[in-house]
Each structure stands twice: as C-alpha cells, then as structure tokens.
Motif scaffolding. Structure first.
Motif, PDB file in Angstrom:
ATOM      1  N   VAL A  65       0.867  -1.183   0.000  1.00 13.08           N
ATOM      2  CA  VAL A  65       0.000   0.000   0.000  1.00 13.08           C
ATOM      3  C   VAL A  65       0.901   1.230   0.000  1.00 13.08           C
ATOM      4  O   VAL A  65       1.845   1.338   0.795  1.00 13.08           O
ATOM      5  N   HIS A  66       0.619   2.138  -0.900  1.00 10.59           N
ATOM      6  CA  HIS A  66       1.442   3.337  -1.102  1.00 10.59           C
ATOM      7  C   HIS A  66       1.459   4.212   0.147  1.00 10.59           C
ATOM      8  O   HIS A  66       0.454   4.359   0.845  1.00 10.59           O
ATOM      9  N   ALA A  67       2.617   4.803   0.410  1.00 12.12           N
ATOM     10  CA  ALA A  67       2.798   5.663   1.587  1.00 12.12           C
ATOM     11  C   ALA A  67       1.796   6.811   1.624  1.00 12.12           C
ATOM     12  O   ALA A  67       1.256   7.141   2.682  1.00 12.12           O
ATOM     13  N   ILE A  68       1.524   7.403   0.476  1.00 13.85           N
ATOM     14  CA  ILE A  68       0.609   8.542   0.458  1.00 13.85           C
ATOM     15  C   ILE A  68      -0.840   8.091   0.668  1.00 13.85           C
ATOM     16  O   ILE A  68      -1.637   8.831   1.238  1.00 13.85           O
ATOM     17  N   ALA A  69      -1.177   6.879   0.270  1.00 12.78           N
ATOM     18  CA  ALA A  69      -2.508   6.348   0.586  1.00 12.78           C
ATOM     19  C   ALA A  69      -2.671   6.224   2.098  1.00 12.78           C
ATOM     20  O   ALA A  69      -3.734   6.526   2.645  1.00 12.78           O
ATOM     21  N   LEU A  70      -1.601   5.822   2.785  1.00 11.55           N
ATOM     22  CA  LEU A  70      -1.641   5.727   4.245  1.00 11.55           C
ATOM     23  C   LEU A  70      -1.768   7.113   4.874  1.00 11.55           C
ATOM     24  O   LEU A  70      -2.504   7.297   5.842  1.00 11.55           O
ATOM     25  N   CYS A  71      -1.055   8.096   4.314  1.00 10.94           N
ATOM     26  CA  CYS A  71      -1.185   9.479   4.804  1.00 10.94           C
ATOM     27  C   CYS A  71      -2.604   9.989   4.611  1.00 10.94           C
ATOM     28  O   CYS A  71      -3.165  10.663   5.482  1.00 10.94           O
ATOM     29  N   ASN A  72      -3.182   9.684   3.458  1.00  9.80           N
ATOM     30  CA  ASN A  72      -4.546  10.093   3.144  1.00  9.80           C
ATOM     31  C   ASN A  72      -5.529   9.477   4.148  1.00  9.80           C
ATOM     32  O   ASN A  72      -6.406  10.159   4.690  1.00  9.80           O
ATOM     33  N   LEU A  73      -5.350   8.188   4.437  1.00 11.34           N
ATOM     34  CA  LEU A  73      -6.196   7.500   5.412  1.00 11.34           C
ATOM     35  C   LEU A  73      -6.040   8.125   6.798  1.00 11.34           C
ATOM     36  O   LEU A  73      -7.024   8.331   7.514  1.00 11.34           O
ATOM     37  N   ALA A  74      -4.804   8.456   7.166  1.00  7.33           N
ATOM     38  CA  ALA A  74      -4.553   9.071   8.473  1.00  7.33           C
ATOM     39  C   ALA A  74      -5.227  10.433   8.573  1.00  7.33           C
ATOM     40  O   ALA A  74      -5.861  10.759   9.586  1.00  7.33           O
ATOM     41  N   GLU A  75      -5.099  11.256   7.534  1.00  9.55           N
ATOM     42  CA  GLU A  75      -5.721  12.583   7.575  1.00  9.55           C
ATOM     43  C   GLU A  75      -7.242  12.480   7.637  1.00  9.55           C
ATOM     44  O   GLU A  75      -7.893  13.241   8.358  1.00  9.55           O
ATOM     45  N   LEU A  76      -7.810  11.542   6.909  1.00 15.89           N
ATOM     46  CA  LEU A  76      -9.264  11.340   6.926  1.00 15.89           C
ATOM     47  C   LEU A  76      -9.749  10.976   8.327  1.00 15.89           C
ATOM     48  O   LEU A  76     -10.679  11.602   8.858  1.00 15.89           O
ATOM     49  N   THR A  77      -9.127   9.977   8.943  1.00 19.75           N
ATOM     50  CA  THR A  77      -9.595   9.551  10.267  1.00 19.75           C
ATOM     51  C   THR A  77      -9.374  10.633  11.317  1.00 19.75           C
ATOM     52  O   THR A  77     -10.238  10.857  12.167  1.00 19.75           O
ATOM     53  N   ALA A  78      -8.245  11.320  11.251  1.00 13.68           N
ATOM     54  CA  ALA A  78      -7.966  12.394  12.213  1.00 13.68           C
ATOM     55  C   ALA A  78      -8.966  13.535  12.053  1.00 13.68           C
ATOM     56  O   ALA A  78      -9.451  14.090  13.038  1.00 13.68           O
ATOM     57  N   GLY A  79      -9.276  13.884  10.826  1.00 18.10           N
ATOM     58  CA  GLY A  79     -10.218  14.971  10.576  1.00 18.10           C
ATOM     59  C   GLY A  79     -11.630  14.641  11.042  1.00 18.10           C
ATOM     60  O   GLY A  79     -12.292  15.464  11.675  1.00 18.10           O
ATOM     61  N   LEU A  80     -12.084  13.432  10.729  1.00 16.70           N
ATOM     62  CA  LEU A  80     -13.427  13.039  11.170  1.00 16.70           C
ATOM     63  C   LEU A  80     -13.514  12.966  12.691  1.00 16.70           C
ATOM     64  O   LEU A  80     -14.489  13.429  13.289  1.00 16.70           O
ATOM     65  N   MET A  81     -12.479  12.401  13.324  1.00 14.76           N
ATOM     66  CA  MET A  81     -12.476  12.320  14.789  1.00 14.76           C
ATOM     67  C   MET A  81     -12.490  13.711  15.398  1.00 14.76           C
ATOM     68  O   MET A  81     -13.235  13.975  16.347  1.00 14.76           O
ATOM     69  N   THR A  82     -11.697  14.621  14.839  1.00 19.63           N
ATOM     70  CA  THR A  82     -11.670  15.994  15.349  1.00 19.63           C
ATOM     71  C   THR A  82     -13.032  16.645  15.195  1.00 19.63           C
ATOM     72  O   THR A  82     -13.558  17.243  16.131  1.00 19.63           O
ATOM     73  N   ASP A  83     -13.623  16.504  14.011  1.00 21.85           N
ATOM     74  CA  ASP A  83     -14.932  17.106  13.764  1.00 21.85           C
ATOM     75  C   ASP A  83     -15.984  16.554  14.726  1.00 21.85           C
ATOM     76  O   ASP A  83     -16.823  17.304  15.231  1.00 21.85           O
ATOM     77  N   ALA A  84     -15.919  15.259  14.997  1.00 21.40           N
ATOM     78  CA  ALA A  84     -16.907  14.632  15.886  1.00 21.40           C
ATOM     79  C   ALA A  84     -16.680  14.999  17.348  1.00 21.40           C
ATOM     80  O   ALA A  84     -17.582  14.829  18.174  1.00 21.40           O
ATOM     81  N   SER A  85     -15.501  15.502  17.678  1.00 20.62           N
ATOM     82  CA  SER A  85     -15.151  15.789  19.070  1.00 20.62           C
ATOM     83  C   SER A  85     -15.317  17.248  19.466  1.00 20.62           C
ATOM     84  O   SER A  85     -15.434  17.558  20.651  1.00 20.62           O
ATOM     85  N   LEU A  86     -15.287  18.136  18.498  1.00 22.67           N
ATOM     86  CA  LEU A  86     -15.301  19.575  18.783  1.00 22.67           C
ATOM     87  C   LEU A  86     -16.670  20.084  19.211  1.00 22.67           C
ATOM     88  O   LEU A  86     -17.689  19.653  18.675  1.00 22.67           O
ATOM     89  N   PRO A  87     -16.688  21.040  20.119  1.00 23.40           N
ATOM     90  CA  PRO A  87     -17.953  21.732  20.393  1.00 23.40           C
ATOM     91  C   PRO A  87     -18.343  22.577  19.176  1.00 23.40           C
ATOM     92  O   PRO A  87     -17.478  22.955  18.375  1.00 23.40           O
ATOM     93  N   ALA A  88     -19.621  22.866  19.036  1.00 24.56           N
ATOM     94  CA  ALA A  88     -20.116  23.613  17.872  1.00 24.56           C
ATOM     95  C   ALA A  88     -19.497  24.996  17.758  1.00 24.56           C
ATOM     96  O   ALA A  88     -19.486  25.583  16.668  1.00 24.56           O
ATOM     97  N   SER A  89     -18.952  25.514  18.836  1.00 24.76           N
ATOM     98  CA  SER A  89     -18.376  26.859  18.825  1.00 24.76           C
ATOM     99  C   SER A  89     -16.968  26.908  18.224  1.00 24.76           C
ATOM    100  O   SER A  89     -16.401  27.984  18.070  1.00 24.76           O
ATOM    101  N   MET A  90     -16.420  25.732  17.874  1.00 25.51           N
ATOM    102  CA  MET A  90     -15.043  25.696  17.371  1.00 25.51           C
ATOM    103  C   MET A  90     -14.971  25.070  15.987  1.00 25.51           C
ATOM    104  O   MET A  90     -15.867  24.352  15.565  1.00 25.51           O
ATOM    105  N   ARG A  91     -13.857  25.350  15.303  1.00 23.83           N
ATOM    106  CA  ARG A  91     -13.588  24.785  13.979  1.00 23.83           C
ATOM    107  C   ARG A  91     -12.146  24.280  13.961  1.00 23.83           C
ATOM    108  O   ARG A  91     -11.375  24.552  14.879  1.00 23.83           O
ATOM    109  N   TRP A  92     -11.778  23.566  12.888  1.00 27.84           N
ATOM    110  CA  TRP A  92     -10.443  22.961  12.822  1.00 27.84           C
ATOM    111  C   TRP A  92      -9.910  22.970  11.398  1.00 27.84           C
ATOM    112  O   TRP A  92     -10.671  23.054  10.432  1.00 27.84           O
ATOM    113  N   ILE A  93      -8.606  22.843  11.309  1.00 24.97           N
ATOM    114  CA  ILE A  93      -7.933  22.625  10.030  1.00 24.97           C
ATOM    115  C   ILE A  93      -6.608  21.930  10.331  1.00 24.97           C
ATOM    116  O   ILE A  93      -5.965  22.230  11.343  1.00 24.97           O
TER     117      ILE A  93
END
Length: 155
Positions: A65-93
């Motif tokens: 599995v290509h290294a960048i595919a793994l990076c893509n998977l990592a960014e996806l899971t981290a982003g979704l987890m962050t979005d699901a964890s944040l209070p509505a008053s905050m945003r992320w990038i």
C-alpha cells in the motif's frame, strides 16, 4: 444549520449499507479521499476507525500500500475524529503531519485516530495533536502519524 458529521454518521449507519453510504458521502464532501475508497467503521467523540482495501489503485511499485494512501487515510480519520469531538463553537484545520513507516503495508489497512491530549473549549486558537495508528490484517502496526490540528473559535 447543517447536521454535524457525528449526527449524520449516527443516523445514516443505522440503515442497511449505512457505513458504505456514509463513507461515500464523506468522499463527496471531500473528493480527494475517494482516491483510497475508505470505509468509516466507527466514529465517535475522541475516536475514529476507518479501513481501506489493498487494491491496485493504492498499490506502489513494490506491491505494498502506497505511503501517500496511508497518509490520506490518516488525515481522513484524524479529521473526522476531530470534527466529531469539537464543540459547535469551534472549527479545525490540519496544520501539519509527522509520519513513521514501520513496516511494509500489505492487505486491508485499519486506521485508528485518537487525541493525544484533552480537548478544551477556548476563545483562542491552539494546536491539538491527533495520533493515528494503521495496522495490517495481523494487527501489526505498519504506520503511525501525528497530525497537528489547529483549533479556533468559529468567527
């Protein structure tokens, strides 16, 4: 106001083929993630688990599995987890990512994103580290990432 990603996940995944449907919806919202055809297995505050199958489109010249595919998977899971964890008053990038390739990635990959520290609601922006571990079908770690998320109040 649009429903939160966590509320959408909880609603859609109750349906037959709901995990598949939610995963496709995420890829419609952020099209680049479609390049790895992820499947979101679990999404809850402070945790996201997603998988990708080892198929030709994510394979490199040595058959892993290509290294960048793994990076893509990592960014996806981290982003979704962050979005699901944040209070509505905050945003992320995402602000940055450090990765470690532990061993050859062969087979279905499973990524788990967890916060590296406690989330605090703040009226100031700050960095919030998220750790992502990717394992192979034998539950051996093949990849690790620490993604620095920039959290700030919504304007």
């Amino acid at each position: 106001m649009a429903a939160s990603v966590l509320a959408q996940y909880q609603r859609i995944t109750r349906w037959p083929a709901g995990h598949w449907l939610f995963s496709r919806a995420v890829c419609l919202k952020a099209p680049y993630f479609a390049s790895i055809s992820p499947r979101i297995e679990t999404l809850e505050p402070n945790r996201c688990v997603a998988t990708i199958r080892h198929r030709r489109k994510v394979t490199n010249h040595i058959g892993t599995v290509h290294a960048i595919a793994l990076c893509n998977l990592a960014e996806l899971t981290a982003g979704l987890m962050t979005d699901a964890s944040l209070p509505a008053s905050m945003r992320w990038i995402p602000k940055g990512m450090t990765v470690e390739y532990v061993k050859k990635a062969v087979g279905k990959m499973c990524a788990t994103a967890l916060p590296a520290q406690r989330l605090v609601e703040s009226d100031q922006g700050y960095e919030w580290p998220v750790d992502v571990t990717v394992t192979d079908p034998g539950d051996q770690v093949v990849f690790r990432a620490r993604i620095s998320m920039w959290l700030s109040p919504r304007a």
